[in-house]
Design a protein around this motif. Structure first.
Motif, short mmCIF file in Angstrom:
data_model
loop_
_atom_site.label_atom_id
_atom_site.label_comp_id
_atom_site.label_asym_id
_atom_site.label_seq_id
_atom_site.Cartn_x
_atom_site.Cartn_y
_atom_site.Cartn_z
N ASP A 139 1.00 -1.20 0.03
CA ASP A 139 -0.07 0.00 0.02
C ASP A 139 0.80 1.26 0.08
OD1 ASP A 139 -2.43 -1.37 -0.06
OD2 ASP A 139 -2.34 -1.62 2.43
N SER A 140 2.18 1.19 -0.21
CA SER A 140 3.15 2.00 -0.07
C SER A 140 4.60 1.76 -0.65
CB SER A 140 3.34 2.67 1.33
OG SER A 140 3.96 1.88 2.13
N VAL A 141 5.05 2.73 -1.30
CA VAL A 141 6.24 2.28 -2.00
C VAL A 141 7.59 3.23 -1.48
CG1 VAL A 141 7.45 2.25 -4.06
CG2 VAL A 141 4.82 1.56 -3.91
N ARG A 142 8.65 2.84 -1.35
CA ARG A 142 9.95 3.65 -0.78
C ARG A 142 10.10 4.75 -1.73
NH1 ARG A 142 14.76 -0.35 -0.64
NH2 ARG A 142 13.77 -0.95 -2.61
N CYS A 143 10.02 5.87 -1.49
CA CYS A 143 10.36 7.19 -2.40
C CYS A 143 11.66 7.96 -2.24
CB CYS A 143 9.27 7.98 -2.49
SG CYS A 143 9.26 8.87 -0.76
N TYR A 144 12.10 8.51 -3.30
CA TYR A 144 13.35 9.22 -3.16
C TYR A 144 13.14 10.58 -3.91
CZ TYR A 144 14.70 7.72 -7.75
OH TYR A 144 14.81 7.48 -9.25
N ASN A 145 13.95 11.72 -3.43
CA ASN A 145 13.63 13.05 -4.23
C ASN A 145 14.80 13.17 -5.22
OD1 ASN A 145 14.53 16.01 -4.05
ND2 ASN A 145 12.21 15.88 -4.42
N THR A 146 14.54 13.63 -6.63
CA THR A 146 15.36 14.01 -7.49
C THR A 146 15.35 15.43 -7.76
OG1 THR A 146 15.12 11.81 -8.68
CG2 THR A 146 16.10 13.89 -9.83
N SER A 147 14.16 16.33 -7.66
CA SER A 147 14.02 17.47 -8.21
C SER A 147 14.80 18.67 -7.36
CB SER A 147 12.55 17.81 -8.10
OG SER A 147 11.94 17.55 -6.69
N GLY A 148 15.39 18.17 -6.30
CA GLY A 148 16.19 19.00 -5.54
C GLY A 148 17.60 18.97 -5.53
N GLY A 149 18.08 18.09 -6.64
CA GLY A 149 19.58 17.96 -6.49
C GLY A 149 20.11 17.99 -7.88
N ASP A 343 7.08 8.53 6.63
CA ASP A 343 8.23 7.50 6.98
C ASP A 343 8.97 7.09 5.68
OD1 ASP A 343 7.05 7.97 9.54
OD2 ASP A 343 5.62 6.59 9.46
N GLY A 344 9.41 7.79 4.97
CA GLY A 344 10.09 7.37 3.72
C GLY A 344 9.39 6.68 2.41
N ARG A 345 8.19 6.78 2.58
CA ARG A 345 7.37 5.73 1.58
C ARG A 345 6.13 6.74 1.12
NH1 ARG A 345 8.85 0.51 2.16
NH2 ARG A 345 6.78 -0.07 0.86
N MET A 346 5.95 6.54 0.01
CA MET A 346 4.60 7.35 -0.89
C MET A 346 3.51 6.43 -0.85
SD MET A 346 4.74 8.87 -4.83
CE MET A 346 6.26 9.78 -4.12
N LEU A 347 2.32 6.87 -0.33
CA LEU A 347 1.22 6.05 -0.27
C LEU A 347 0.26 6.03 -1.04
CD1 LEU A 347 2.30 6.64 2.85
CD2 LEU A 347 -0.11 6.75 3.71
N VAL A 348 -0.27 4.86 -1.56
CA VAL A 348 -1.13 4.76 -2.62
C VAL A 348 -2.42 5.18 -2.42
CG1 VAL A 348 -2.67 3.11 -4.00
CG2 VAL A 348 -0.27 2.46 -3.46
N PRO A 349 -3.06 6.38 -3.05
CA PRO A 349 -4.28 6.75 -2.57
C PRO A 349 -5.41 6.12 -2.74
CG PRO A 349 -3.53 7.63 -5.00
CD PRO A 349 -2.50 6.81 -4.43
#
Length: 373
Positions: A139-149, A343-349
């Motif tokens: 129901d959620s997936v690990r996510c990382y940010n790119t747009s700030g780098g 908590d480091g994860r993107m939740l499936v709506p």
């Protein structure tokens, strides 16, 4: 066929999303591209005789937006009167309608908007989030940010962006490398690792700017930083080079975002890669993405779809092995809804389908619109 499931209307929109500031990665610093100031989107809205609706989109950066829209306008009449349930058959029909321009690149990227809209419609009709319709593993997936780098930002700004992303609940940070001077890259990565600490997942992305010797040297030098992966160290079509580098390094090698067909990805999988990064809009939509995901899972390869988190969150949630999804806030102004991160994860709506509604700003940024009945 239930008459209510016939496609009654297709609306296409060409939308240009302005970015807050010009964006540069290594391709700009090496003189191969200009800074990016906007992203072109192709939106498809499909309505059935019974009033069911689906929303899909594709996109293009720097070039190709007008071509995608023009080709979609050529294809749209072929959907009218068709059964919206027959998604793979309709993908093939559209592919054959545009066969003279091929089965990759712009040709399938135009089809992607229709295909994604049909899957959105199907999930909405079922009253399920798309991930649940496909069969979610989580129901959620690990996510990382790119747009700030990105490389247009000085390292201190990148580190400030990283801290803000982690505070928001994002689980990892990716920064851009691939500058003409490799020492500048190493200094940038060292500063990030020292500021973030050893426990924060950190990735780097060279955007295809190294040749094989440089990639080998930089890969060895980057080993000490404990990276989750090194992304696109080589030309996207150098499958053998990526495979050799993946064998030589302890750090995983990731690539795939620039490929525009399942066939190209299949060749990459045969050569050998650690992390596959397909992009559903770039390879033709959800139908080909599902075929590719099955092949990737057969090869036991980690999945980290590129960009378009609004779509890829659902597809990553349906992948067997624990994946990553890429966080870009760029697309948020296009939609009324926001994805939740915790908590480091993107939740499936829990909203049906993709769970997206075009915003008023998306209408304001629309350059062209056509409707087919």
């Amino acid at each position: 066929m239930n008459p209510l499931d016939r496609i009654a209307r297709v609306r296409l929109s060409s939308v240009y999303l302005p970015l807050d500031a010009p964006v540069s990665d290594a391709k700009v610093l090496t003189g191969r591209q200009r800074p990016m100031t906007e992203v072109a989107f192709l939106f498809a809205e499909i309505t059935t005789e019974g009033g069911l609706e689906g929303l899909g989109f594709s996109y293009s950066k720097r070039a190709g937006g007008p071509g995608q829209y023009a080709h979609a306008c050529e294809l749209a009449p072929d959907l009218i009167g068709e059964d919206a349930n027959d998604i793979p058959r309709l993908w093939e029909k559209l592919a054959w309608a545009g066969a003279s321009v091929g089965r990759g690149g712009l040709a399938v990227q135009a089809i992607a908007a229709f295909d994604i809209a049909l899957w959105d419609l199907k999930a909405r009709r079922a009253g399920l989030p798309l991930a649940k319709l496909l069969g979610a593993h989580r129901d959620s997936v690990r996510c990382y940010n790119t747009s700030g780098g990105f490389l247009h930002a000085p390292i201190e700004r990148v580190l400030e962006n990283a801290a803000a992303a982690l505070e928001r609940g994002i689980g990892g940070i990716k920064i851009k490398v691939g500058q003409p001077d490799g020492r500048a890259d190493l200094a940038r990565v060292r500063a990030a690792r020292e500021r973030l600490g050893a426990d924060v997942p950190l990735m780097v992305d060279a955007n295809q700017q190294w040749d094989r010797p440089a990639a080998a040297r930089m890969g060895r030098a980057l080993e000490e930083f404990g990276l989750v992966w090194i992304e696109e160290p080589l030309d996207a079509h150098d499958h053998a080079g990526h495979a050799a580098l993946a064998t030589a390094l302890d750090t995983p090698v990731a690539t795939g975002e620039m490929l525009s067909s399942v066939a190209e990805h299949a060749e990459l999988l045969r050569a050998g890669v650690d992390v596959l990064q397909p992009d559903a809009p770039r390879i033709g939509g959800i139908t080909p993405f599902l075929r590719l995901a099955a092949l990737a899972e057969h090869h036991r390869v980690q999945l980290a779809p590129h960009f378009a988190m609004e779509i890829h969150l659902h597809l990553a949630a349906a992948y067997g092995q624990e994946p990553w999804v890429e966080h870009f806030e760029w697309l948020e102004p296009l939609f009324e809804e926001r994805l939740e991160i915790r908590d480091g994860r993107m939740l499936v709506p829990d909203r049906p389908g993709l769970g997206l509604t075009p915003s008023e700003r998306a209408s304001a940024w629309t350059a062209e619109r056509r409707e087919f009945r």
